[in-house]
Motif scaffolding. Structure first.
Motif, PDB file in Angstrom:
ATOM      1  N   TYR A  89       0.838  -1.187   0.000  1.00 26.72           N
ATOM      2  CA  TYR A  89       0.000   0.000   0.000  1.00 26.72           C
ATOM      3  C   TYR A  89       0.880   1.246   0.000  1.00 26.72           C
ATOM      4  CZ  TYR A  89      -3.114  -3.618   1.845  1.00 26.72           C
ATOM      5  OH  TYR A  89      -3.813  -4.782   2.039  1.00 26.72           O
ATOM      6  N   LYS A  90       0.497   2.223  -0.814  1.00 24.74           N
ATOM      7  CA  LYS A  90       1.218   3.487  -0.854  1.00 24.74           C
ATOM      8  C   LYS A  90       0.213   4.621  -0.999  1.00 24.74           C
ATOM      9  CE  LYS A  90       5.536   1.652  -2.754  1.00 24.74           C
ATOM     10  NZ  LYS A  90       6.299   1.884  -1.503  1.00 24.74           N
ATOM     11  N   THR A  91       0.547   5.770  -0.395  1.00 22.95           N
ATOM     12  CA  THR A  91      -0.389   6.894  -0.441  1.00 22.95           C
ATOM     13  C   THR A  91      -0.471   7.493  -1.837  1.00 22.95           C
ATOM     14  OG1 THR A  91       1.380   8.365   0.307  1.00 22.95           O
ATOM     15  CG2 THR A  91      -0.080   7.442   1.989  1.00 22.95           C
ATOM     16  N   THR A  92       0.653   7.513  -2.579  1.00 21.37           N
ATOM     17  CA  THR A  92       0.655   8.074  -3.925  1.00 21.37           C
ATOM     18  C   THR A  92       1.908   7.624  -4.653  1.00 21.37           C
ATOM     19  OG1 THR A  92       0.361  10.113  -5.217  1.00 21.37           O
ATOM     20  CG2 THR A  92       1.832  10.208  -3.297  1.00 21.37           C
ATOM     21  N   PHE A  93       2.118   8.187  -5.830  1.00 17.55           N
ATOM     22  CA  PHE A  93       3.313   7.902  -6.636  1.00 17.55           C
ATOM     23  C   PHE A  93       3.953   9.244  -6.957  1.00 17.55           C
ATOM     24  CE2 PHE A  93       5.513   7.268 -10.698  1.00 17.55           C
ATOM     25  CZ  PHE A  93       6.177   6.062 -10.497  1.00 17.55           C
ATOM     26  N   ARG A 100       9.264  10.994  -4.159  1.00 19.85           N
ATOM     27  CA  ARG A 100       9.790  10.389  -2.923  1.00 19.85           C
ATOM     28  C   ARG A 100       9.787   8.869  -2.970  1.00 19.85           C
ATOM     29  NH1 ARG A 100       5.778  13.075   1.198  1.00 19.85           N
ATOM     30  NH2 ARG A 100       4.446  12.515  -0.568  1.00 19.85           N
ATOM     31  N   ASN A 101       8.862   8.291  -3.718  1.00 18.26           N
ATOM     32  CA  ASN A 101       8.758   6.826  -3.693  1.00 18.26           C
ATOM     33  C   ASN A 101       8.633   6.187  -5.067  1.00 18.26           C
ATOM     34  OD1 ASN A 101       6.156   7.309  -4.574  1.00 18.26           O
ATOM     35  ND2 ASN A 101       5.132   6.423  -2.805  1.00 18.26           N
ATOM     36  N   ASN A 102       8.800   6.970  -6.138  1.00 14.45           N
ATOM     37  CA  ASN A 102       8.523   6.409  -7.464  1.00 14.45           C
ATOM     38  C   ASN A 102       9.435   5.238  -7.820  1.00 14.45           C
ATOM     39  OD1 ASN A 102      10.756   8.044  -7.671  1.00 14.45           O
ATOM     40  ND2 ASN A 102      10.072   9.165  -9.495  1.00 14.45           N
ATOM     41  N   TRP A 103      10.748   5.350  -7.529  1.00 11.89           N
ATOM     42  CA  TRP A 103      11.640   4.253  -7.906  1.00 11.89           C
ATOM     43  C   TRP A 103      11.485   3.049  -6.979  1.00 11.89           C
ATOM     44  CZ3 TRP A 103      12.375   4.766 -12.563  1.00 11.89           C
ATOM     45  CH2 TRP A 103      12.693   5.985 -13.159  1.00 11.89           C
ATOM     46  N   GLU A 113      -3.065   4.262   3.011  1.00  9.76           N
ATOM     47  CA  GLU A 113      -1.951   4.185   3.947  1.00  9.76           C
ATOM     48  C   GLU A 113      -1.886   2.787   4.549  1.00  9.76           C
ATOM     49  OE1 GLU A 113      -0.932   8.001   6.338  1.00  9.76           O
ATOM     50  OE2 GLU A 113      -3.124   7.910   6.253  1.00  9.76           O
ATOM     51  N   ALA A 114      -0.743   2.453   5.105  1.00 11.12           N
ATOM     52  CA  ALA A 114      -0.574   1.147   5.746  1.00 11.12           C
ATOM     53  C   ALA A 114       0.038   1.333   7.122  1.00 11.12           C
ATOM     54  CB  ALA A 114       0.304   0.242   4.896  1.00 11.12           C
ATOM     55  N   SER A 125      -0.709  -3.451   7.173  1.00  9.85           N
ATOM     56  CA  SER A 125      -2.160  -3.584   7.045  1.00  9.85           C
ATOM     57  C   SER A 125      -2.757  -2.266   6.559  1.00  9.85           C
ATOM     58  CB  SER A 125      -2.788  -3.978   8.385  1.00  9.85           C
ATOM     59  OG  SER A 125      -2.290  -5.222   8.821  1.00  9.85           O
ATOM     60  N   PRO A 126      -3.809  -2.324   5.740  1.00 11.08           N
ATOM     61  CA  PRO A 126      -4.394  -1.082   5.217  1.00 11.08           C
ATOM     62  C   PRO A 126      -5.063  -0.270   6.315  1.00 11.08           C
ATOM     63  CG  PRO A 126      -5.785  -2.958   4.669  1.00 11.08           C
ATOM     64  CD  PRO A 126      -4.528  -3.520   5.269  1.00 11.08           C
ATOM     65  N   LYS A 127      -4.876   1.032   6.238  1.00 12.26           N
ATOM     66  CA  LYS A 127      -5.523   1.946   7.173  1.00 12.26           C
ATOM     67  C   LYS A 127      -6.744   2.523   6.481  1.00 12.26           C
ATOM     68  CE  LYS A 127      -4.498   5.935  10.135  1.00 12.26           C
ATOM     69  NZ  LYS A 127      -3.458   6.938  10.498  1.00 12.26           N
ATOM     70  N   LEU A 128      -7.914   2.119   6.952  1.00 13.87           N
ATOM     71  CA  LEU A 128      -9.163   2.492   6.310  1.00 13.87           C
ATOM     72  C   LEU A 128      -9.987   3.407   7.206  1.00 13.87           C
ATOM     73  CD1 LEU A 128     -10.030  -1.041   4.871  1.00 13.87           C
ATOM     74  CD2 LEU A 128      -8.978   0.890   3.668  1.00 13.87           C
TER      75      LEU A 128
END
Length: 329
Positions: free
Chosen positions: A24-28, A31-34, A60-61, A65-68
């Protein structure tokens, strides 16, 4: 959503796919693309032969685990994000592009990136610490790591050949896959594929489930499609059957009954377990000082299910013509 074989709620909550195959990732973004590309590449390398995995953007995780409910993505940026992901994935060598599926979950826009095992693995991708260089990435548990030493050697050796279940089946044709069995399976797992309007063509369902492979413009069933979605897979793989044999004593003397199960592999497993369950004896024992009696079975259902499922699923159907055998004494 597009032709996606899993139920979205079950996927996000890890009910139909092991949690180690979901990230799980907040976005692309920068900071985290690679790191995301490295994870996609690791799923495509599929060191454990689990058929890849999923990166879900917009959630988010916490401890994996997913944060819902999800934080979601900006709807106006969805198209741009998809272009950025596809552009970054062009750095994967050899060429590999995951399936990117925009959808809505709990009233929030998210992106599901599905990265199945690649046909031309192993893959190199930019090192997140130094994107100018490339390396192999693999999944170790819930983490994406750089393949080094023995792990890199195992990856290269493992991916030198396509696993049996993912190979094209010589001599088989599209009509050998039963659309009835496919749709029943999708209904049992609550797949969103059955809710799409207009209703997908059968061959589109096969493609989305990766049951077929394109060879020079011709679609050919994979072995996995015949094992699970043909009424008599033993016509293609003679070992895909179960023989249950019951003897009269521990020495294996007199034969009482022999029964064969030869249908789709998952149905065979269920049928064999249910049949064995009818043969087990319930033992009743009176406990001193208690009104209730203790009931025990010779073979607990869960143990039978585990043993038969392992026998059916964790074997090669290319090296032996012998069916799975169960002997009862």
């Amino acid at each position: 959503m597009d032709l996606f074989p899993l139920n979205l709620d079950d996927l996000i909550n890890g009910r139909t796919v092991e949690s180690i195959r979901i990230e799980y990732k907040t976005t692309f973004d920068d900071r985290n693309n690679w790191q995301t590309v490295a994870t996609i590449s690791a799923f495509a390398n599929d060191l454990q032969n689990l058929n890849g995995g999923f990166v879900i953007l917009g959630i988010e995780a916490t401890d994996g685990s997913p944060k819902l409910p999800p934080i979601g993505l900006n709807k106006s940026e969805l198209e741009l994000l998809q272009k950025q992901i596809r552009g970054a994935c062009t750095r994967i060598d050899p060429e590999y592009q995951p399936l990117i599926i925009p959808t809505v979950y709990q009233e929030k826009d998210i992106l599901v990136i599905w990265a199945p095992a690649g046909d031309t693995r192993p893959y190199r991708s930019p090192d997140p610490r130094d994107p100018a260089t490339s390396c192999y990435h693999v999944r170790q548990g819930p983490e994406t790591v750089k393949a080094r030493g023995d792990i890199e050697r195992q990856l290269i050796e493992l991916t030198a050949r396509i696993p049996f279940d993912d190979r094209r089946s010589a001599g088989a044709t599209i009509p050998d896959i039963s659309p009835i069995l496919v749709k029943r399976f999708l209904q049992e797992i609550g797949s969103d594929l059955l809710n799409i309007t207009p209703t997908p063509q059968d061959v589109d369902l096969y493609k989305s489930l990766r049951l077929v492979s394109d060879y020079q413009g011709v679609l050919i069933p994979k072995n996995i499609g015949l094992l699970f979605f043909n009424e008599r897979p033993d016509r293609f793989f003679s070992g895909c059957a179960f023989d249950v044999v019951q003897f009269g004593d521990d020495a294996g003397g007199n034969l009482i009954e022999e029964k064969r199960f030869s249908g789709p592999l998952d149905i065979d497993v269920t049928s064999v377990v249910d049949y064995l369950d009818t043969l087990t004896n319930v033992q009743i024992r009176k406990v001193p000082g208690k009104a209730q009696v203790e009931r025990t079975v010779a073979y607990p259902y869960e143990a039978l299910e585990e043993a038969i499922a392992n026998a059916g699923y964790h074997r090669s159907y290319e090296t032996t013509a012998e069916p799975n055998k169960v002997y009862l004494y």
